[in-house]
Design an enzyme around this catalytic site. Structure first.
Site, PDB file in Angstrom:
ATOM      1  N   ASP A   1       0.839  -1.198   0.000  1.00 47.84           N
ATOM      2  CA  ASP A   1       0.000   0.000   0.000  1.00 47.84           C
ATOM      3  C   ASP A   1       0.875   1.249   0.000  1.00 47.84           C
ATOM      4  O   ASP A   1       1.830   1.355   0.787  1.00 47.84           O
ATOM      5  CB  ASP A   1      -0.904   0.016   1.232  1.00 47.84           C
ATOM      6  CG  ASP A   1      -1.957   1.109   1.147  1.00 47.84           C
ATOM      7  OD1 ASP A   1      -2.946   0.914   0.411  1.00 47.84           O
ATOM      8  OD2 ASP A   1      -1.785   2.140   1.812  1.00 47.84           O
TER       9      ASP A   1
ATOM     10  N   ASN B   1      -2.571  13.070  -4.335  1.00 51.64           N
ATOM     11  CA  ASN B   1      -3.732  13.524  -5.114  1.00 51.64           C
ATOM     12  C   ASN B   1      -4.170  14.923  -4.713  1.00 51.64           C
ATOM     13  O   ASN B   1      -4.483  15.757  -5.567  1.00 51.64           O
ATOM     14  CB  ASN B   1      -4.896  12.546  -4.922  1.00 51.64           C
ATOM     15  CG  ASN B   1      -4.692  11.242  -5.685  1.00 51.64           C
ATOM     16  OD1 ASN B   1      -4.078  11.223  -6.742  1.00 51.64           O
ATOM     17  ND2 ASN B   1      -5.203  10.156  -5.138  1.00 51.64           N
TER      18      ASN B   1
ATOM     19  N   HIS C   1      -5.182  14.325  -9.451  1.00 45.42           N
ATOM     20  CA  HIS C   1      -5.315  12.887  -9.689  1.00 45.42           C
ATOM     21  C   HIS C   1      -4.496  12.406 -10.885  1.00 45.42           C
ATOM     22  O   HIS C   1      -4.125  11.229 -10.939  1.00 45.42           O
ATOM     23  CB  HIS C   1      -6.790  12.514  -9.872  1.00 45.42           C
ATOM     24  CG  HIS C   1      -7.572  12.571  -8.590  1.00 45.42           C
ATOM     25  ND1 HIS C   1      -7.612  11.522  -7.702  1.00 45.42           N
ATOM     26  CD2 HIS C   1      -8.317  13.557  -8.042  1.00 45.42           C
ATOM     27  CE1 HIS C   1      -8.364  11.844  -6.660  1.00 45.42           C
ATOM     28  NE2 HIS C   1      -8.812  13.081  -6.840  1.00 45.42           N
TER      29      HIS C   1
ATOM     30  N   ASP D   1      -2.135   9.284 -10.633  1.00 40.45           N
ATOM     31  CA  ASP D   1      -2.133   8.145 -11.554  1.00 40.45           C
ATOM     32  C   ASP D   1      -0.721   7.829 -12.028  1.00 40.45           C
ATOM     33  O   ASP D   1      -0.336   6.664 -12.160  1.00 40.45           O
ATOM     34  CB  ASP D   1      -3.029   8.436 -12.755  1.00 40.45           C
ATOM     35  CG  ASP D   1      -4.507   8.449 -12.388  1.00 40.45           C
ATOM     36  OD1 ASP D   1      -4.851   8.001 -11.278  1.00 40.45           O
ATOM     37  OD2 ASP D   1      -5.313   8.918 -13.226  1.00 40.45           O
TER      38      ASP D   1
ATOM     39  N   GLU E   1      -4.700   2.548  -4.174  1.00 38.42           N
ATOM     40  CA  GLU E   1      -3.234   2.530  -4.160  1.00 38.42           C
ATOM     41  C   GLU E   1      -2.689   1.240  -3.562  1.00 38.42           C
ATOM     42  O   GLU E   1      -1.539   1.183  -3.127  1.00 38.42           O
ATOM     43  CB  GLU E   1      -2.709   3.731  -3.368  1.00 38.42           C
ATOM     44  CG  GLU E   1      -3.118   3.777  -1.913  1.00 38.42           C
ATOM     45  CD  GLU E   1      -4.434   4.485  -1.669  1.00 38.42           C
ATOM     46  OE1 GLU E   1      -4.662   4.895  -0.515  1.00 38.42           O
ATOM     47  OE2 GLU E   1      -5.221   4.640  -2.622  1.00 38.42           O
TER      48      GLU E   1
END
Length: 247
Positions: A122, A130, A135, A139, A165
């Site tokens: 994680d 973000n 975002h 990404d 994530e």
């Protein structure tokens, strides 16, 4: 891979040419045999002109048709293969999606006399990426992490995005000592990523939890155990690995 590639690969073209030549050869043989039988029945026998027509006509008329048909069928087969592959991949990162990853790991974990280790990874403080950069940059960070995960494992291992994530790695036929080395190498490789959204340095790190099995086990059971250890890694300050103690 996030879309269909329309161009056929080299192997597909080789198969098209082989198939065309084979079908043309069969057509010529059938044409020659039919011509010989017909001319033997209705005339004194086959002559050179008739034999030439029997050979040339299937090539001139049938060749282009067979070639065009072969291209169409091969393109359809290639597209179906790509669609089947795309259905197993995460559209953003290119690794296995959760459904495909879970199904494949489930199958491997249910095999008797086989061991393995599941790692759940994680990204730390990912919401701040973000919130700070948007975002689209988030990404990009996920793509970088996925690339590092894929590069850090062997070809026999599985890498998947479990959602958001969170990623998973399944290491078949590996003990805990080997899995710990892989996990720590992956953690270090992600920490070494030079992620510079908008030219600003943004360090990336991950926390990793793991679980092992030496007998058949359901995916949800081994995932639940690995996820609990991931929580322990987060509680210990993040950017670390939490695995069960090797026996």
């Amino acid at each position: 891979m996030t879309g269909l590639a329309t161009a056929l690969p080299k192997q597909a073209w080789l198969w098209i040419f082989r198939k065309t030549l084979m079908m043309m050869g069969i057509s010529v043989v059938v044409s020659v045999v039919a011509t010989i039988l017909l001319m033997a029945s209705f005339s004194r026998g086959v002559d050179m002109a008739g034999l030439a027509v029997a050979i040339v006509m299937p090539i001139i008329l049938g060749g282009p048709m067979i070639f065009t048909f072969s291209i169409g069928t091969e393109r359809m087969r290639h597209a179906n293969m790509q669609l089947a592959l795309l259905a197993t991949l995460d559209g953003l990162t290119g690794v296995l999606n959760r459904r495909a990853f879970a199904a494949t790991v489930e199958k491997l974990c249910s095999t008797p006399h086989r061991r393995g280790v599941l790692l759940v990874i994680d990204a730390d403080h990912f919401k701040s990426v973000n919130d700070r950069f948007g975002h689209d940059q988030g990404d990009e960070a996920l793509r970088n992490i996925a690339q590092a995960l894929s590069a850090g494992v062997s070809k026999s291992s599985l890498v998947g995005r479990l959602g958001g994530e969170e990623f998973g790695i399944y290491l078949p036929d590996m003990d805990l000592a080997g899995a710990e080395n892989v996990a720590d190498e992956v953690r270090r490789s992600i920490a070494a990523i030079h992620f510079l959204p908008e030219g600003i340095s943004c360090p990336l790190s991950v926390s990793i939890g793991g679980a092992s099995h030496e007998k058949p086990v359901a995916f949800r059971a081994i995932y639940r155990e690995a996820d609990q250890r991931l929580y322990s890694a987060k509680q210990r300050g993040r950017d670390c690995v939490a695995l069960p103690q090797a026996a």
